[in-house]
Design a protein around this motif. Structure first.
Motif, mmCIF file in Angstrom:
data_model
loop_
_atom_site.group_PDB
_atom_site.id
_atom_site.type_symbol
_atom_site.label_atom_id
_atom_site.label_comp_id
_atom_site.label_asym_id
_atom_site.label_seq_id
_atom_site.Cartn_x
_atom_site.Cartn_y
_atom_site.Cartn_z
ATOM 1 N N MET A 54 0.851 -1.183 0.000
ATOM 2 C CA MET A 54 0.000 0.000 0.000
ATOM 3 C C MET A 54 0.896 1.245 0.000
ATOM 4 O O MET A 54 1.896 1.298 0.687
ATOM 5 N N SER A 55 0.515 2.233 -0.769
ATOM 6 C CA SER A 55 1.272 3.476 -0.825
ATOM 7 C C SER A 55 0.318 4.642 -0.544
ATOM 8 O O SER A 55 -0.848 4.438 -0.251
ATOM 9 N N THR A 56 0.847 5.853 -0.649
ATOM 10 C CA THR A 56 0.013 7.027 -0.402
ATOM 11 C C THR A 56 0.049 7.960 -1.607
ATOM 12 O O THR A 56 1.027 7.994 -2.351
ATOM 13 N N ASP A 57 -1.034 8.726 -1.774
ATOM 14 C CA ASP A 57 -1.071 9.700 -2.867
ATOM 15 C C ASP A 57 -0.397 10.999 -2.414
ATOM 16 O O ASP A 57 0.170 11.068 -1.328
ATOM 17 N N GLY A 110 -2.945 8.304 -11.137
ATOM 18 C CA GLY A 110 -2.707 7.615 -12.412
ATOM 19 C C GLY A 110 -1.358 6.920 -12.405
ATOM 20 O O GLY A 110 -1.246 5.753 -12.799
ATOM 21 N N SER A 111 -0.340 7.608 -11.937
ATOM 22 C CA SER A 111 1.001 7.011 -11.873
ATOM 23 C C SER A 111 1.053 5.846 -10.893
ATOM 24 O O SER A 111 1.659 4.809 -11.186
ATOM 25 N N LEU A 112 0.425 5.994 -9.731
ATOM 26 C CA LEU A 112 0.404 4.897 -8.759
ATOM 27 C C LEU A 112 -0.329 3.684 -9.318
ATOM 28 O O LEU A 112 0.112 2.541 -9.153
ATOM 29 N N ILE A 139 -7.784 1.469 -8.500
ATOM 30 C CA ILE A 139 -7.082 2.134 -7.408
ATOM 31 C C ILE A 139 -8.131 2.739 -6.492
ATOM 32 O O ILE A 139 -9.104 3.347 -6.955
ATOM 33 N N SER A 140 -7.931 2.508 -5.194
ATOM 34 C CA SER A 140 -8.824 3.046 -4.175
ATOM 35 C C SER A 140 -8.048 3.985 -3.267
ATOM 36 O O SER A 140 -6.862 3.769 -3.004
ATOM 37 N N THR A 154 -3.500 4.491 -0.484
ATOM 38 C CA THR A 154 -4.058 3.983 -1.743
ATOM 39 C C THR A 154 -3.799 2.495 -1.848
ATOM 40 O O THR A 154 -2.880 1.961 -1.229
ATOM 41 N N GLU A 155 -4.627 1.832 -2.654
ATOM 42 C CA GLU A 155 -4.444 0.404 -2.895
ATOM 43 C C GLU A 155 -4.810 0.094 -4.337
ATOM 44 O O GLU A 155 -5.857 0.518 -4.824
ATOM 45 N N VAL A 156 -3.924 -0.641 -5.019
ATOM 46 C CA VAL A 156 -4.181 -1.098 -6.385
ATOM 47 C C VAL A 156 -4.594 -2.564 -6.302
ATOM 48 O O VAL A 156 -3.898 -3.378 -5.696
ATOM 49 N N THR A 157 -5.737 -2.884 -6.916
ATOM 50 C CA THR A 157 -6.303 -4.224 -6.850
ATOM 51 C C THR A 157 -6.517 -4.772 -8.258
ATOM 52 O O THR A 157 -7.049 -4.068 -9.121
ATOM 53 N N ALA A 158 -6.127 -6.026 -8.468
ATOM 54 C CA ALA A 158 -6.359 -6.696 -9.754
ATOM 55 C C ALA A 158 -7.766 -7.286 -9.764
ATOM 56 O O ALA A 158 -8.186 -7.918 -8.795
ATOM 57 N N GLU A 159 -8.482 -7.047 -10.858
ATOM 58 C CA GLU A 159 -9.791 -7.656 -11.078
ATOM 59 C C GLU A 159 -9.719 -8.448 -12.380
ATOM 60 O O GLU A 159 -8.657 -8.547 -12.981
#
Length: 110
Positions: A1-4, A57-59, A21-22, A10-15
């Motif tokens: 998990m990273s931060t904006d 967008g970059s994250l 990104i949340s 933030t969290e990037v999740t694969a679907e």
């Protein structure tokens, strides 16, 4: 998990057909993909207007590319946001394939 850029988590999740990104648990955007013949084709990325300017967008793209590399797939960056990220981060060029007419035909049939 990273931060904006505001420090929000933030969290990037694969679907099944996209990475999302949340921010603080609220969905803020996505990048679509199509897997084919060892390639992951990225046709479109979108960040909700209310979250613009926060570096999401970059994250999102970074997370998607890292997970694509980990999956052993090659990247085809049809989306200008993904292509622009790769231009600025050459560490992903070794897994990047060009956009071919075959890829364009595949996306046109979706």
């Amino acid at each position: 998990m990273s931060t904006d850029k505001t420090g929000a988590p933030t969290e990037v999740t694969a679907e099944a057909d996209r990475f999302t990104i949340s921010v603080d648990g609220q969905r803020a955007g996505f990048t679509e993909y199509v897997d084919r013949d060892g390639q992951r084709i990225f046709p479109h990325t979108e960040i909700d207007d209310q979250f613009s300017g926060r570096g999401l967008g970059s994250l999102l793209v970074a997370g998607a590319l890292e997970q694509t590399r980990d999956a052993g797939l090659r990247v085809v960056a049809v989306c200008s946001m993904v292509a622009g990220y790769i231009d600025k981060h050459p560490e992903f060029k070794d897994i990047t394939d060009p956009v071919t007419d075959d890829v364009k035909r595949l996306l046109a049939q979706r």
